[in-house]
Design an enzyme around this catalytic site. Structure first.
Site, PDB file in Angstrom:
ATOM      1  N   HIS A  99       0.832  -1.207   0.000  1.00 61.37           N
ATOM      2  CA  HIS A  99       0.000   0.000   0.000  1.00 61.37           C
ATOM      3  C   HIS A  99       0.864   1.252   0.000  1.00 61.37           C
ATOM      4  O   HIS A  99       1.785   1.384   0.808  1.00 61.37           O
ATOM      5  CB  HIS A  99      -0.926   0.024   1.219  1.00 61.37           C
ATOM      6  CG  HIS A  99      -1.790   1.249   1.267  1.00 61.37           C
ATOM      7  ND1 HIS A  99      -2.777   1.490   0.326  1.00 61.37           N
ATOM      8  CD2 HIS A  99      -1.796   2.323   2.097  1.00 61.37           C
ATOM      9  CE1 HIS A  99      -3.361   2.647   0.599  1.00 61.37           C
ATOM     10  NE2 HIS A  99      -2.777   3.179   1.664  1.00 61.37           N
ATOM     11  N   SER A 100       0.572   2.171  -0.913  1.00 61.54           N
ATOM     12  CA  SER A 100       1.254   3.458  -1.014  1.00 61.54           C
ATOM     13  C   SER A 100       2.750   3.242  -1.247  1.00 61.54           C
ATOM     14  O   SER A 100       3.120   2.638  -2.257  1.00 61.54           O
ATOM     15  CB  SER A 100       0.966   4.289   0.234  1.00 61.54           C
ATOM     16  OG  SER A 100       1.294   5.646   0.040  1.00 61.54           O
ATOM     17  N   LEU A 101       3.613   3.681  -0.361  1.00 63.57           N
ATOM     18  CA  LEU A 101       5.037   3.354  -0.503  1.00 63.57           C
ATOM     19  C   LEU A 101       5.218   1.855  -0.697  1.00 63.57           C
ATOM     20  O   LEU A 101       6.061   1.414  -1.476  1.00 63.57           O
ATOM     21  CB  LEU A 101       5.823   3.826   0.720  1.00 63.57           C
ATOM     22  CG  LEU A 101       7.277   3.348   0.839  1.00 63.57           C
ATOM     23  CD1 LEU A 101       8.157   4.446   1.425  1.00 63.57           C
ATOM     24  CD2 LEU A 101       7.397   2.097   1.701  1.00 63.57           C
TER      25      LEU A 101
END
Length: 261
Positions: A99-101
Site C-alpha cells: 500500500h502506497s510506498l
C-alpha cells in the site's frame, strides 16, 4: 496468535512477521506497509483472508522494535533486503501486496524475485500511481508541522498518535525517511513483470488518478485489473473485508498458481 520473530523457515527474521501462521496454506501473501507504517498495520488481515493464504508482513528498519536501526538509504536498497528476506518463503506461490510506498516497493520486490528465478504469483498495488507516472513531490523536505499536516490529510496515522507528543517524535523520523526514499525513487523501465497486477484504489484518493492507476497495465505482460473502492488514500481501513475478498478471489478464481522451479 502472533509471533514477533516471524516463524521464518530459515530461522528468526527481523523482517518478516506472521500474525497467524498457516504453514500448510497453498499460497503465501506478503504485505508491505505505507510510509511510516509497520507490519502491525496488517495484524487483523489474516482473519479475513481465510485458511488458503499464509500472510507475511514486512517490518521495515527504523520503527517499533527496529527503531534503533538506520533507515534504508533508498527504495532500491530496501527492495534488495526485502527480496533476500523473502526468498526462504518461495517454496510455494508467493503474492505481493503493498500500500502506497509499499506498492512502489512491492513492484521492485516483485521484479527482484523474478530476477532471482522466484517470480511472484501476483502483485497487488494499492494506493499508488504506476511507476512510470511521476509527480514532483518533496514532502520529506517540509518542516515537522507541515509534514504532520500532510500525513493528517491522508488519514494514515491513528489520531491518538498526534495527541501524544512523545509518539509523534518517535514516528516522524520514520515517516520522513520513507517519504524521502519513495519521492526520490525512479523505477527503471525494464524488466516488466510476468505476473498479473491488480490495482486497488480509493475513488477520492488525492495521490492516484484513474489514469495513473490504469497505467500499471504497462508494467506487466500478464493479466491486469483495477478495483476501485469508496474512500481516500486509506480506503482500505474501512474496506478491509472487501480488500481481502479481492485478493483471495484474484489468487484462487480461475488462476493456476505453480511453485517456481
Amino acid at each position: 496468535m502472533s509471533t514477533a520473530t516471524g516463524g521464518d523457515p530459515s530461522g528468526t527474521s527481523l523482517w518478516v512477521r506472521r500474525f497467524r501462521p498457516r504453514p500448510d496454506a497453498p499460497t503465501r501473501l506478503v504485505c508491505l506497509p505505507h510510509a511510516g507504517g509497520s507490519a502491525t498495520f496488517f495484524a487483523a488481515l489474516p482473519e479475513l483472508l481465510g485458511d488458503d493464504l499464509d500472510m507475511l508482513a514486512v517490518q521495515y528498519p527504523g520503527r517499533q522494535d527496529r527503531r534503533h536501526e538506520p533507515f534504508p538509504p533508498s527504495l532500491d536498497a530496501l527492495s534488495e533486503q526485502v527480496v533476500a528476506a523473502l526468498l526462504p518463503f518461495t517454496d510455494r506461490p508467493l503474492a505481493v501486496f503493498g500500500h502506497s510506498l509499499g506498492a512502489a516497493l512491492g513492484y521492485e520486490v516483485a521484479r527482484g524475485l523474478q530476477r532471482a528465478g522466484r517470480p511472484p504469483a501476483a502483485l497487488f498495488a494499492s494506493g499508488r500511481r504506476a511507476p512510470s507516472r511521476h509527480r514532483p513531490e518533496q514532502a520529506h523536505l517540509l518542516d515537522d508541522e507541515a509534514l504532520l499536516r500532510e500525513v493528517r490529510a491522508l488519514s494514515g496515522t491513528d489520531s491518538r498518535v498526534f495527541a501524544d507528543e512523545e509518539l509523534v517524535r518517535m514516528v516522524l523520523p520514520a515517516i520522513r525517511a520513507d517519504y524521502r526514499i519513495v519521492e526520490n525513487h525512479r523505477s527503471a523501465p525494464d524488466p516488466l513483470l510476468d505476473c498479473p497486477i491488480t490495482v486497488l484504489t480509493g475513488d477520492a484518493d488525492p495521490k492516484v488518478t484513474v489514469d495513473e492507476a490504469r497505467a500499471w497495465q504497462h508494467h506487466t505482460t500478464a493479466a491486469f485489473d483495477v478495483v476501485t473502492f469508496p474512500g481516500g488514500h486509506f480506503y482500505l481501513t474501512a474496506h478491509a473485508a472487501e480488500v481481502a475478498t479481492t485478493i483471495t478471489t484474484a489468487l484462487t478464481a480461475g488462476r493456476s498458481l505453480t511453485t517456481p522451479p
